[in-house]
Motif scaffolding. Structure first.
Motif, PDB file in Angstrom:
ATOM      1  N   HIS A  95      -8.889  18.499 -44.610  1.00  0.00           N
ATOM      2  CA  HIS A  95      -9.546  18.522 -43.298  1.00  0.00           C
ATOM      3  C   HIS A  95      -8.543  18.956 -42.230  1.00  0.00           C
ATOM      4  CE1 HIS A  95     -12.758  16.508 -40.567  1.00  0.00           C
ATOM      5  NE2 HIS A  95     -12.092  17.420 -39.882  1.00  0.00           N
ATOM      6  N   HIS A  97      -7.736  21.774 -38.769  1.00  0.00           N
ATOM      7  CA  HIS A  97      -8.305  22.617 -37.707  1.00  0.00           C
ATOM      8  C   HIS A  97      -7.227  23.577 -37.239  1.00  0.00           C
ATOM      9  CE1 HIS A  97     -12.138  20.530 -37.341  1.00  0.00           C
ATOM     10  NE2 HIS A  97     -11.475  19.406 -37.530  1.00  0.00           N
ATOM     11  N   LYS A 210     -19.418  22.984 -43.318  1.00  0.00           N
ATOM     12  CA  LYS A 210     -19.149  21.744 -42.576  1.00  0.00           C
ATOM     13  C   LYS A 210     -20.416  21.344 -41.820  1.00  0.00           C
ATOM     14  CE  LYS A 210     -16.706  18.912 -39.573  1.00  0.00           C
ATOM     15  NZ  LYS A 210     -15.675  19.422 -38.671  1.00  0.00           N
ATOM     16  N   HIS A 257     -14.262  11.347 -42.549  1.00  0.00           N
ATOM     17  CA  HIS A 257     -14.090  10.395 -41.425  1.00  0.00           C
ATOM     18  C   HIS A 257     -14.705   9.019 -41.694  1.00  0.00           C
ATOM     19  CE1 HIS A 257     -12.717  13.666 -38.951  1.00  0.00           C
ATOM     20  NE2 HIS A 257     -13.903  14.174 -38.718  1.00  0.00           N
ATOM     21  N   ASP A 361      -7.481  15.938 -40.241  1.00  0.00           N
ATOM     22  CA  ASP A 361      -7.906  16.418 -38.925  1.00  0.00           C
ATOM     23  C   ASP A 361      -6.723  17.057 -38.193  1.00  0.00           C
ATOM     24  OD1 ASP A 361     -10.326  16.777 -37.711  1.00  0.00           O
ATOM     25  OD2 ASP A 361     -10.500  14.761 -36.880  1.00  0.00           O
TER      26      ASP A 361
HETATM   27 ZN   LIG Z   1     -12.354  17.476 -37.846  1.00  0.00          ZN
END
Ligand SMILES: [Zn+2]
Length: 449
Positions: A95, A97, A210, A257, A361
């Motif tokens: 995960h 970004h 996603k 998450h 993340d």
């Molecule tokens: Zn994310």
């Protein structure tokens, strides 16, 4: 169709990228031989290490693994001395970004990029390089503009720029369009629209789908069914117990998450259903609850030289400006609540024996690609995993979750040569994962110096 069947299809879909990458690597490297010799080997299984080991690589694949004293190293092999060091498989982040670099505030970051005319592909290439040099040889990007995502992925696969091997989602699918730029998200208002969005992404060539917030159970089902028809997995961003339940029952492949947003632990029935189904969970536990207090204690981490190395000066300065009053950043306003439930809500998965992947993340505020993954593993160790269990999760389990275990996730003959060399033994201190000395990806050697 079972999860395993779908994983195979995903693997087959991805194998075409890998074969493409291999073809380029082969023409460039003409099956060069590389040997990593002398260090301790942790091969990706939760077993005792092999001491004074050697790994022999031809082209992009591992061809032999054994004790250095016993393994014959061909005279034409390039030797990297790993004596006194530790070799582990290349790590994977499920995960990430890449369009953000840890800047303090999303809104300000995207307007700064616009004002400065920065190409988002340049940002994503910086992120991919930071990930690679942090020992992350494979990363799943869960949300970025479609064309940029595919272009950066393909340039890295062709060996034109250094970076982690990327699996790309492109824009996420949601019923709640947020303040993120338009090309990061696809707003839908019915299962039919959700399915059509998946069709478009699949045809464009994404690697995963996603699903973001606000989706109904029927939306999830439409997304999952359409994605699976294309051999793609769906990673859903889920927090509340109803969202988690809907995503589970609709066949979403990875629950990301879950348990990390300051929600109390889930009801035992829901937890049990997820564990029994073997549905992978990626908690992304560290990005607020560990990263924020670490920054309060050691704000100097925000000026890590690795950030200055990789960023153009103006971009580095803008990041530094965004950290000036980091205590007040909106992103961290739920941190106290998350910490309140943190140990119980994150630890529930470890205690229950869930299939746990590792994702971070990374790129979110102060959660830099240069170190997000070791901090996530540290969080898992603090919550009760052994360091080896955490390393296995970040390597072999992650590969299995993505359906790529035939090629990635362990150091064994036949696998792609993704190997990270550490200074010391991560079983004694998981922080040894910070700052690898050598990273090998696809049989090529990368190092920060
Ligand atoms: Zn994310």
């Amino acid at each position: 169709m079972s999860f395993r069947d779908r994983s195979r299809e995903t693997a087959a879909a991805l194998a075409s990228h890998l074969i493409l990458a291999a073809a380029f690597a082969a023409s460039a490297a003409a099956q060069e031989r590389l040997a990593l010799v002398g260090g301790m080997l942790l091969d990706g299984y939760d077993v005792p290490p092999l001491h004074h080991a050697a790994v022999l690589i031809e082209g992009e694949r591992i061809v032999a693994v054994g004790r250095a004293a016993e393994l014959e190293i061909p005279p034409d092999a390039r030797v990297v001395d790993t004596s006194g060091r530790v070799m582990i498989p290349g790590m994977m982040d499920l995960h990430a970004h890449l369009a953000v670099l840890g800047h303090g505030e999303y809104g300000r970051w995207f307007s700064w990029i616009d004002e400065e005319g920065v190409d988002i592909e340049e940002v994503m290439e910086i992120s991919a390089k930071q990930l690679l040099l942090a020992g992350v040889t494979t990363a799943v990007d869960l949300g970025a503009p479609l064309e940029a995502s595919l272009a950066v992925r393909d340039r890295i696969a062709r060996g034109e720029v250094p970076g982690a091997r990327l699996l790309m989602a492109g824009p996420w699918i949601t019923r709640r369009v947020s303040f993120w730029p338009e090309n990061y998200q696809i707003g839908v208002s019915s299962p039919e629209e959700a399915s059509a969005a998946v069709e478009r992404l699949a045809e464009a060539g994404v690697d995963v789908i996603k699903a973001w917030v606000g989706l109904t159970r029927e939306d999830y089902r439409a997304v999952a069914d359409t994605a699976h028809r294309h051999g793609l997995q769906v990673h859903a961003h889920v927090y509340g117990p109803d969202e988690v339940k809907n995503a589970l029952e609709a066949g979403i492949d990875v629950l990301t998450h879950a348990g990390s947003a300051g929600t109390p632990p889930y009801e035992p029935d829901l937890l049990r259903d997820i564990v029994v189904a073997g549905r992978p969970v990626v908690i992304t536990g560290a990005h607020r609850v560990w990263v924020f207090p670490a920054t309060v204690e050691f704000p100097e981490r925000l000026q890590d030289p690795r950030l200055r190395d990789d960023l153009p000066a103006a971009m580095y300065d803008e990041l530094q400006r965004s950290f000036e009053n980091f205590h007040t950043l909106p992103y961290f306003q739920t941190t106290a609540r998350q910490m309140f439930f943190g140990d119980a809500s994150l630890g529930q998965w470890i205690e229950a024996g869930a299939v746990m992947g590792m994702g971070t993340d990374s790129g979110t505020p102060m959660n830099f690609h240069t170190e997000a993954l070791w901090r996530e593993l540290k969080a898992h160790v603090d919550l009760g995993m052994t360091p080896m269990e955490a390393i296995v999760a970040a390597t072999r389990v992650n590969a299995r979750i993505l359906g790529l275990a035939d090629d990635l996730g362990s150091i064994e003959p036949g696998k792609i040569a993704d190997i990270v060399v550490l200074r010391g033994d991560p079983r004694f201190s998981i922080t040894e994962l910070n700052e690898p000395v050598v990273v090998v990806k696809d049989g090529r050697v990368y190092r920060r110096d």
